[in-house]
Design an enzyme around this catalytic site. Structure first.
Site, PDB file in Angstrom:
ATOM      1  N   PRO A   2       0.818  -1.216   0.000  1.00  0.00           N
ATOM      2  CA  PRO A   2       0.000   0.000   0.000  1.00  0.00           C
ATOM      3  C   PRO A   2       0.853   1.268   0.000  1.00  0.00           C
ATOM      4  CG  PRO A   2      -0.882  -1.602   1.530  1.00  0.00           C
ATOM      5  CD  PRO A   2       0.438  -2.134   1.075  1.00  0.00           C
ATOM      6  N   GLU A   3       0.544   2.167  -0.927  1.00  0.00           N
ATOM      7  CA  GLU A   3       1.261   3.435  -1.012  1.00  0.00           C
ATOM      8  C   GLU A   3       0.260   4.570  -0.823  1.00  0.00           C
ATOM      9  OE1 GLU A   3       3.985   3.613  -4.371  1.00  0.00           O
ATOM     10  OE2 GLU A   3       4.268   1.440  -4.330  1.00  0.00           O
ATOM     11  N   LYS A  62       2.316   7.097   3.790  1.00  0.00           N
ATOM     12  CA  LYS A  62       1.931   5.713   4.038  1.00  0.00           C
ATOM     13  C   LYS A  62       1.385   5.496   5.447  1.00  0.00           C
ATOM     14  CE  LYS A  62       5.420   3.957   0.808  1.00  0.00           C
ATOM     15  NZ  LYS A  62       6.559   3.025   0.633  1.00  0.00           N
TER      16      LYS A  62
END
Length: 413
Positions: A2-3, A62
């Protein structure tokens, strides 16, 4: 992993379903990685949540958080495979749920949960999951409005979307002029810019037509302005689409960059330009050599690896070996990307996570039977001693590994 866009997606769901509600019950398991490595415990997290009203939710790069009506507040990081689920809602993508068994889709709490909570009426159930346990959940004891002024958020750079007034051309120019590292490495440094990971970094450099391994202090003012526009463009659009790749422009490299080591790899862009990979210091970049040309100094000794098409039908043994290496390298590469400034001083030596041990354990188990076999053979027939045979010098591990890349489906994890 996940970014910036995936974090924005989760915060969207938290604001829509959790903010404004009071937590009736909260449960958390003890996990020395997810909670312990950031100074808390599962029971402490559950205690902080129970009976509290969720006032707001926010994100920076993030990291994301929920502010409660009373400190401490929860600040979270997904690591490689973390995610937040809301009962009855599909917070992830279709591909994510396709990989689950039918009985797992509706199970609550979901598999690999670390904590879950239930609100008062109208009832909402939320759970934080993480199969690989590289995610982090911590408690920050401060006023809600000051949460970004405290660790770990204060050590991280501005978010290109949330902090657009800070992330200016001048800001980027100063950061690039002050360092002497490959531009891709600068983009991935969370203390410089928050939220950019490997796929966003590759897309940004592709849009800016910049070579990923050119030194960051060797670009012109005009090129820096172009890079700034590319960062704002890619990050803003990805966030606006809540990370839904089906909505990304068709000419983005994103759609074709995931095939390294795969038999079904796409070796070129839709426009015909070939793709290649560069590996420097264990980090991987996908780029288009014909478009992203060198205009200044680059890291010496860089080896270009053309992305081969699946039509070449690589040998099964080599492909399997490549995938195994890629999986191990990705764990270390992604873990490295996740380090905030506060965590770096404590990681002088490489710490092997419990999740990484099975690969090594398999190797150890393979050696044991061999040792027993040698022992039996020794009883039956003593080995002949070598008179003057020199001892073999141990192989030196230079610490460099090839990085692999996740397939597109892993992006949704």
């Amino acid at each position: 992993m996940p970014e910036i866009a995936e974090i924005a997606r989760i915060v969207h769901f938290l604001r829509a379903h959790l903010v404004g509600k009071t937590v009736k019950n909260a449960t958390a398991i003890e996990d020395a990685n997810v909670f312990g490595k950031v100074g808390t415990t599962g029971p402490e997290v559950a205690k902080a949540l129970k009976g509290r009203k969720v006032v707001s939710a926010g994100n920076q790069g993030k990291y994301f958080w929920i502010v409660l009506d009373k400190p401490p507040h929860l600040v979270m990081h997904f690591g490689m495979t973390g995610w937040v689920h809301i009962k009855g809602e599909q917070t992830a993508y279709t591909n994510y749920y396709k990989k689950m068994k039918p009985e797992e889709v509706n199970a609550w709490p979901p598999k690999f949960w670390k904590f879950h909570l239930q609100t008062e009426q109208p009832e909402v159930s939320v759970a934080f999951t993480d199969p690989r346990r590289f995610g982090r959940v911590r408690l920050v004891d401060c006023p809600g409005e000051s949460i970004r002024k405290h660790s770990p958020l204060v050590e991280n750079g501005p978010d290109p979307v949330v902090d657009s007034e800070i992330f200016t051309v001048d800001f980027l120019k100063k950061k690039m002029r002050a360092r002497h590292v490959p531009i891709k490495a600068l983009l991935l440094d969370q203390t410089t810019i928050s939220g950019i990971g490997n796929w966003v970094g590759d897309e940004v450099l592709f849009q800016a037509k910049m070579h990923p391994e050119q030194y960051c202090d060797d670009f012109s003012d005009e090129q820096i302005e172009t890079l700034h526009k590319a960062i704002r463009y890619v990050c803003q659009l990805a966030v606006d689409k809540l990370g839904d790749s089906d909505e990304f422009p068709k000419d983005w490299m994103f759609h074709v960059r995931w095939g390294k080591g795969s038999k079904d790899a796409v070796s070129h862009l839709p426009s015909g330009e070939k793709l290649a990979f560069l590996t420097v210091g264990g980090r991987t970049s996908c780029y288009a050599p014909a478009i992203q040309k060198k205009t200044g100094k680059v890291v010496s000794g860089v080896k270009e690896e053309p992305l081969e098409s699946g039509e070449d039908d690589p040998k099964p043994k080599k492909a399997a070996k490549s995938k195994a290496k890629a999986a191990k390298a990705d764990v270390k590469e992604q873990e490295s990307e996740e380090e905030s400034e506060e965590e770096k001083p404590r990681k002088r030596k490489k710490v092997v996570e419990e999740d990484e041990k099975p690969a090594k354990k398999g190797k150890t188990e393979a050696v044991k039977p061999k040792a027993r076999a040698n022992g039996s053979a020794a009883k039956a027939k003593p080995p002949v001693k070598a008179k003057s045979e020199p001892k073999a010098e141990p192989k030196v591990d230079d610490g460099r590994r090839r990085s692999g890349r996740f397939k597109k489906s892993d992006f949704f994890d």
